[in-house]
Design an enzyme around this catalytic site. Sequence first.
Site, PDB file in Angstrom:
ATOM      1  N   GLY A   1       0.747  -1.152   0.073  1.00 12.13           N
ATOM      2  CA  GLY A   1      -0.182  -0.108  -0.083  1.00 12.13           C
ATOM      3  C   GLY A   1       0.720   1.271   0.012  1.00 12.13           C
ATOM      4  O   GLY A   1       1.845   1.446   0.683  1.00 12.13           O
TER       5      GLY A   1
ATOM      6  N   ARG B   1       1.144  -5.132  -4.961  1.00 14.01           N
ATOM      7  CA  ARG B   1       1.169  -6.336  -4.144  1.00 14.01           C
ATOM      8  C   ARG B   1       1.321  -7.403  -5.029  1.00 14.01           C
ATOM      9  O   ARG B   1       0.556  -7.855  -5.764  1.00 14.01           O
ATOM     10  CB  ARG B   1       0.084  -6.250  -3.344  1.00 14.01           C
ATOM     11  CG  ARG B   1      -0.263  -5.491  -2.362  1.00 14.01           C
ATOM     12  CD  ARG B   1      -1.105  -5.800  -1.303  1.00 14.01           C
ATOM     13  NE  ARG B   1      -1.066  -4.794  -0.142  1.00 14.01           N
ATOM     14  CZ  ARG B   1      -1.792  -3.799  -0.021  1.00 14.01           C
ATOM     15  NH1 ARG B   1      -2.716  -3.457  -0.914  1.00 14.01           N
ATOM     16  NH2 ARG B   1      -2.013  -2.675   0.967  1.00 14.01           N
TER      17      ARG B   1
ATOM     18  N   ASP C   1       5.406  -4.962   5.992  1.00 10.64           N
ATOM     19  CA  ASP C   1       5.601  -6.286   6.412  1.00 10.64           C
ATOM     20  C   ASP C   1       5.949  -7.228   5.202  1.00 10.64           C
ATOM     21  O   ASP C   1       7.163  -7.864   4.941  1.00 10.64           O
ATOM     22  CB  ASP C   1       4.471  -6.933   7.247  1.00 10.64           C
ATOM     23  CG  ASP C   1       5.159  -8.413   8.013  1.00 10.64           C
ATOM     24  OD1 ASP C   1       6.032  -8.360   8.863  1.00 10.64           O
ATOM     25  OD2 ASP C   1       4.722  -9.376   7.346  1.00 10.64           O
TER      26      ASP C   1
ATOM     27  N   THR D   1       4.158   2.483   5.836  1.00 13.30           N
ATOM     28  CA  THR D   1       2.623   2.302   6.141  1.00 13.30           C
ATOM     29  C   THR D   1       1.850   2.951   6.752  1.00 13.30           C
ATOM     30  O   THR D   1       2.360   3.384   8.019  1.00 13.30           O
ATOM     31  CB  THR D   1       2.602   0.608   6.581  1.00 13.30           C
ATOM     32  OG1 THR D   1       1.210   0.294   6.910  1.00 13.30           O
ATOM     33  CG2 THR D   1       3.677   0.389   7.771  1.00 13.30           C
TER      34      THR D   1
ATOM     35  N   ASP E   1      -0.550   2.165   8.326  1.00 12.13           N
ATOM     36  CA  ASP E   1      -1.328   1.309   9.308  1.00 12.13           C
ATOM     37  C   ASP E   1      -0.484   1.439  10.849  1.00 12.13           C
ATOM     38  O   ASP E   1      -0.940   1.221  11.550  1.00 12.13           O
ATOM     39  CB  ASP E   1      -1.320  -0.087   9.157  1.00 12.13           C
ATOM     40  CG  ASP E   1      -2.233  -0.359   7.839  1.00 12.13           C
ATOM     41  OD1 ASP E   1      -3.050   0.569   7.612  1.00 12.13           O
ATOM     42  OD2 ASP E   1      -2.039  -1.510   7.355  1.00 12.13           O
TER      43      ASP E   1
ATOM     44  N   ASP F   1       1.685  -0.476  11.629  1.00 16.59           N
ATOM     45  CA  ASP F   1       1.647  -1.996  12.206  1.00 16.59           C
ATOM     46  C   ASP F   1       3.073  -2.675  12.282  1.00 16.59           C
ATOM     47  O   ASP F   1       3.210  -4.073  12.694  1.00 16.59           O
ATOM     48  CB  ASP F   1       0.509  -2.789  11.489  1.00 16.59           C
ATOM     49  CG  ASP F   1       0.971  -3.043   9.983  1.00 16.59           C
ATOM     50  OD1 ASP F   1       1.955  -2.376   9.699  1.00 16.59           O
ATOM     51  OD2 ASP F   1       0.365  -3.990   9.299  1.00 16.59           O
TER      52      ASP F   1
ATOM     53  N   ARG G   1      -5.910  -2.093   8.962  1.00 13.47           N
ATOM     54  CA  ARG G   1      -5.972  -3.606   8.865  1.00 13.47           C
ATOM     55  C   ARG G   1      -6.078  -4.124  10.234  1.00 13.47           C
ATOM     56  O   ARG G   1      -7.125  -4.221  10.643  1.00 13.47           O
ATOM     57  CB  ARG G   1      -4.521  -3.972   8.131  1.00 13.47           C
ATOM     58  CG  ARG G   1      -4.715  -5.355   7.605  1.00 13.47           C
ATOM     59  CD  ARG G   1      -3.897  -5.676   6.241  1.00 13.47           C
ATOM     60  NE  ARG G   1      -2.671  -4.946   6.254  1.00 13.47           N
ATOM     61  CZ  ARG G   1      -1.877  -4.877   5.044  1.00 13.47           C
ATOM     62  NH1 ARG G   1      -2.643  -5.715   4.082  1.00 13.47           N
ATOM     63  NH2 ARG G   1      -0.884  -4.309   4.940  1.00 13.47           N
TER      64      ARG G   1
HETATM   65  O1  F6P Z   1      -1.886  -1.454   4.520  1.00 16.21           O
HETATM   66  C1  F6P Z   1      -2.579  -0.224   4.358  1.00 16.21           C
HETATM   67  C2  F6P Z   1      -4.152  -0.357   3.782  1.00 16.21           C
HETATM   68  O2  F6P Z   1      -4.315   0.729   3.583  1.00 16.21           O
HETATM   69  C3  F6P Z   1      -4.778  -0.956   5.051  1.00 16.21           C
HETATM   70  O3  F6P Z   1      -5.093  -0.067   5.965  1.00 16.21           O
HETATM   71  C4  F6P Z   1      -5.869  -1.493   4.406  1.00 16.21           C
HETATM   72  O4  F6P Z   1      -6.599  -2.476   4.986  1.00 16.21           O
HETATM   73  C5  F6P Z   1      -5.422  -2.007   3.193  1.00 16.21           C
HETATM   74  O5  F6P Z   1      -4.073  -1.468   2.848  1.00 16.21           O
HETATM   75  C6  F6P Z   1      -6.284  -1.913   1.795  1.00 16.21           C
HETATM   76  O6  F6P Z   1      -5.453  -2.357   0.760  1.00 16.21           O
HETATM   77  P1  F6P Z   1      -5.807  -2.054  -0.784  1.00 16.21           P
HETATM   78  O7  F6P Z   1      -4.927  -1.005  -1.052  1.00 16.21           O
HETATM   79  O8  F6P Z   1      -5.555  -3.253  -1.354  1.00 16.21           O
HETATM   80  O9  F6P Z   1      -7.253  -1.655  -0.792  1.00 16.21           O
END
Ligand code: F6P
Length: 321
Positions: A13, A74, A105, A127, A129, A131, A173
């Site tokens: 992300g 990803r 991670d 990130t 998050d 996390d 997340r």
């Molecule tokens: O890891 C960052 C994040 O924005 C999380 O908070 C969320 O759950 C996820 O990515 C959303 O992912 P995507 O960009 O695949 O919608």
Amino acid sequence: MIIKTIGILTSGGDAPGMNAAIRGVVRTGIFNGIRVMGIKNGYNGLIEGNIDDMLIGSVADIIQRGGTILGTARSEEFQTEEGFKKALNVLDVFGIDGLVVLGGDGTFRGAQKLANAGMPTIGIPCTIDNDLAYTDYSIGFWTAVETAVEAIGKLRDTSSSHSRANVIEVMGRHCGDLALYASLAGGAESIIVPEHDYDIDEVCKKAMRGRLRGKRHNLIVLAEGVGNAYELAEQIAEKTNIETRVTVLGHVQRGGSPVAIDRIIGSEMGRLSVELLMAGNKGMALGYKNNSIINVEFEETFKAKKEFNYDMLDTVTILSI
Ligand code: F6P
């Protein structure tokens, strides 16, 4: 071995401040006579050989921009044996002898694999998050907090005007940090995070107590993944008879111009990542601990256990009586 060419990629992300870190890497590399190559769209671009030279000017005017100029993804293919071998081959073909990866991670797990395969690789934590357990803060987190706080402030206005309750779902997340920091700074009445059990009756009682003493707004910050924001709103409305609305902040939290601290840490880590490679480090992640930048083995980043700030949670609860 003297490093001649460094590759850089962003993965997972996106996070505001990634561009500041990219700029830090490119400029520090060039300053030290190193060629820097930008790999597009994360590990996918590495597998495909989607790689271009980065010059001083290619990172001009980006320190203030959200997102990542390199693009991100990803990559499932990188996790396969075949994809991984392709990536190693591409690094060899392009003469890349050091790599900097920006992400969370999942990005670091790929980085550790590359490092173990002999490619010196440095990770920069990015990130929203927050996390990653080994570091106090990751790049992008403070900007996302700012975005969430701004949204909470706006929702407070309309909540007061209509005398409603508002459920605000924030990202994270499996981590409640974004909800926690935004709740404290935004003055939320209730907070629901994955790290702590919540009691819907407590949330409702608090809304009723506020109502009885003339408070017109009620803001409930919900971390994504804990429950369904719309179902929660229905339950609150049913139990309290207070009209309740839902706002899911979603990807708006991932964008926007990075706040100063994300730019500063991004720039510092960008510089340090190049210097770590020049000093012969094989596989390290940069982090931020007790107001200083640290570097640790990738293994340490996976082993560390994220500690939730329960004390701050208490502050949110005490201040929102
Ligand atoms: O890891 C960052 C994040 O924005 C999380 O908070 C969320 O759950 C996820 O990515 C959303 O992912 P995507 O960009 O695949 O919608």
